[in-house]
Design a protein around this motif. Structure first.
Motif, short mmCIF file in Angstrom:
data_model
loop_
_atom_site.label_atom_id
_atom_site.label_comp_id
_atom_site.label_asym_id
_atom_site.label_seq_id
_atom_site.Cartn_x
_atom_site.Cartn_y
_atom_site.Cartn_z
N GLU A 116 0.84 -1.59 -0.22
CA GLU A 116 0.33 0.10 -0.37
C GLU A 116 0.71 0.99 -0.37
O GLU A 116 1.83 1.11 1.01
CB GLU A 116 -1.23 0.21 1.40
CG GLU A 116 0.10 0.01 2.50
CD GLU A 116 -0.89 0.31 3.93
OE1 GLU A 116 -2.65 0.18 3.91
OE2 GLU A 116 -0.85 0.66 5.34
N LEU A 117 0.69 2.32 -0.51
CA LEU A 117 1.02 3.18 -0.68
C LEU A 117 1.33 4.19 0.67
O LEU A 117 -0.64 4.56 1.21
CB LEU A 117 0.33 5.03 -1.81
CG LEU A 117 0.66 6.21 -1.55
CD1 LEU A 117 2.22 5.94 -2.62
CD2 LEU A 117 0.09 7.13 -2.29
N PRO A 118 1.79 4.55 1.65
CA PRO A 118 2.47 5.37 2.82
C PRO A 118 1.00 6.96 2.50
O PRO A 118 1.10 7.51 1.33
CB PRO A 118 3.58 5.52 2.92
CG PRO A 118 4.07 4.69 2.29
CD PRO A 118 3.78 4.51 1.10
N ARG A 119 0.71 7.02 3.61
CA ARG A 119 -0.82 8.08 3.63
C ARG A 119 -0.40 9.24 4.50
O ARG A 119 -0.25 8.58 5.35
CB ARG A 119 -2.68 7.48 3.44
CG ARG A 119 -2.69 7.11 5.05
CD ARG A 119 -4.15 6.86 5.08
NE ARG A 119 -3.99 6.44 6.40
CZ ARG A 119 -4.14 6.51 7.60
NH1 ARG A 119 -4.01 8.18 7.65
NH2 ARG A 119 -4.42 6.18 9.14
N LEU A 120 -0.20 10.52 3.90
CA LEU A 120 0.46 10.77 4.76
C LEU A 120 -0.87 11.79 5.54
O LEU A 120 -2.22 12.43 5.15
CB LEU A 120 0.51 12.94 4.33
CG LEU A 120 1.02 14.01 4.55
CD1 LEU A 120 2.55 13.55 5.38
CD2 LEU A 120 0.90 14.93 3.97
#
Length: 356
Positions: free
Chosen positions: A339-343
């Protein structure tokens, strides 16, 4: 000290020959189902387990996978990333009753030596490889040895400069699991730019690591796209420790035109940087905004709470372990994206001071 039970002990307790015990435990014909069941019952009563070294010498699997870490040992005790990563790996391996053999070494050359030794001794069935380097020698080495491997953090695209990907779209020589650091860094810079920040410093990790290089390149490319002067947005390398993170923070904040925002490559350095700002009388976020890579409890209990990139690190470890099991089962090398890291914006980021 209690003696480990042997096949001779099992044979004596079950009232059969040692060869019958061997046949039963290895699933070979030659004993009745009733005798086989009795032998298995006795092995459970005695707590017998097969000798992994003997199994390896006979061509069977060792029942273990390896993980070598070539990093300064003093950086491990303060960073939560590897603990979470290993917990995810262990969750998958323990369910399959596979052991994890872990070793810390001083450099990449020593790590390669460990891999050669493990292969020669048949100590492990495969390895998990962390901290991909630029021009990394390990994928080619492991592919040449025929030792199944998964590169954790390796980029999934072609021509990533990490070595061993075959080039020209041939596919990776070893499997890899990866997260898109480029998109994550772009999101961080866009967030800070949107708040009005123009002087931004990235307190980076170890130079030479592939993900450090990708983050540095992404920061530079996005700054150029946004029209920011090169000198106002830059990266400073460290060893990931709180000591170097604090020292780098102190240096950049002492400059004639200090940054108004800092992006740290891990949570420990971000917390250390926040402490330095407090020591210097610089309010966070009123005088300095802070962003941490890889969220942790540290980021959430610090005051103010730190804006951070959030991802399931344990899930990343589970994905890597699952991929290695797939390779051990005969699957082809492949690249799998996590998964793409989310800010997650928190109280440590805000517009820069009005004077700026």
């Amino acid at each position: 000290m209690a003696r480990r039970p042997t096949i001779k002990d099992i044979a004596r307790r079950a009232g059969v020959s040692e060869s019958a015990v061997s046949f039963a435990l290895n699933g070979r014909p030659g004993v009745s189902e009733q005798t086989r069941a009795r032998i298995r019952r006795v092995t459970e009563e005695l707590g017998w387990q097969p000798n992994s070294a003997a199994r390896a010498l006979s061509g069977e699997r060792s029942g273990a996978v390896g993980l070598v870490l070539a990093r300064p040992a003093h950086t491990l005790g303060v960073e939560s990333f590897f603990l979470q990563l290993v917990s995810g790996i262990q969750e998958v391996l323990s369910a399959e009753r596979i052991a994890l053999l872990f070793q810390v070494v001083e450099d990449i050359e020593a790590e390669c030596a460990v891999h050669r030794r493990w292969w020669a001794e048949r100590r492990v069935d495969g390895v998990l490889v962390v901290d991909p380097r630029t021009n990394d020698p390990r994928p080619e080495l492991l592919a040449g040895l025929g030792l199944p491997a998964v590169l954790i953090g390796g980029y999934g695209g072609e021509g990533d400069g990490e070595g061993g990907d075959g080039g020209g779209g041939e596919g990776p020589s070893v499997s890899r699991v990866w997260a898109d650091d480029t998109r994550a860094m772009t999101e961080v810079l866009d967030h800070l730019h949107g708040l009005g920040h123009r002087r931004i410093v990235h307190i980076a990790g170890l130079p030479g690591l592939a993900h450090t290089a990708r983050r540095v390149a992404a920061l530079r490319a996005e700054a150029e796209r946004l029209g920011l002067p090169a000198g106002q947005v830059r990266s400073v390398p460290t060893d990931y420790s709180d000591t170097e993170g604090a020292a780098a923070t102190r240096r950049v904040l002492a400059e004639p035109e200090p940054p108004t925002a800092l992006v740290y490559d891990n949570d420990v350095m971000a917390v250390a940087g926040s402490a330095v700002a407090a020591e210097l009388g610089i309010p966070v976020p009123g005088g300095l905004s802070i962003v941490a890579w890889d969220d942790s409890a540290l980021c959430r209990v610090t005051h103010p709470r730190l804006t951070a990139l959030v991802r399931d690190t344990a899930g990343f470890g589970r994905l890597a372990a699952e991929e290695l099991l797939a390779v051990l089962a005969g699957g082809p090398p492949r690249a799998r994206e996590s998964e793409l890291p989310r800010l997650e914006p928190r109280e440590s980021t805000s517009p820069p001071p009005a004077a700026y």
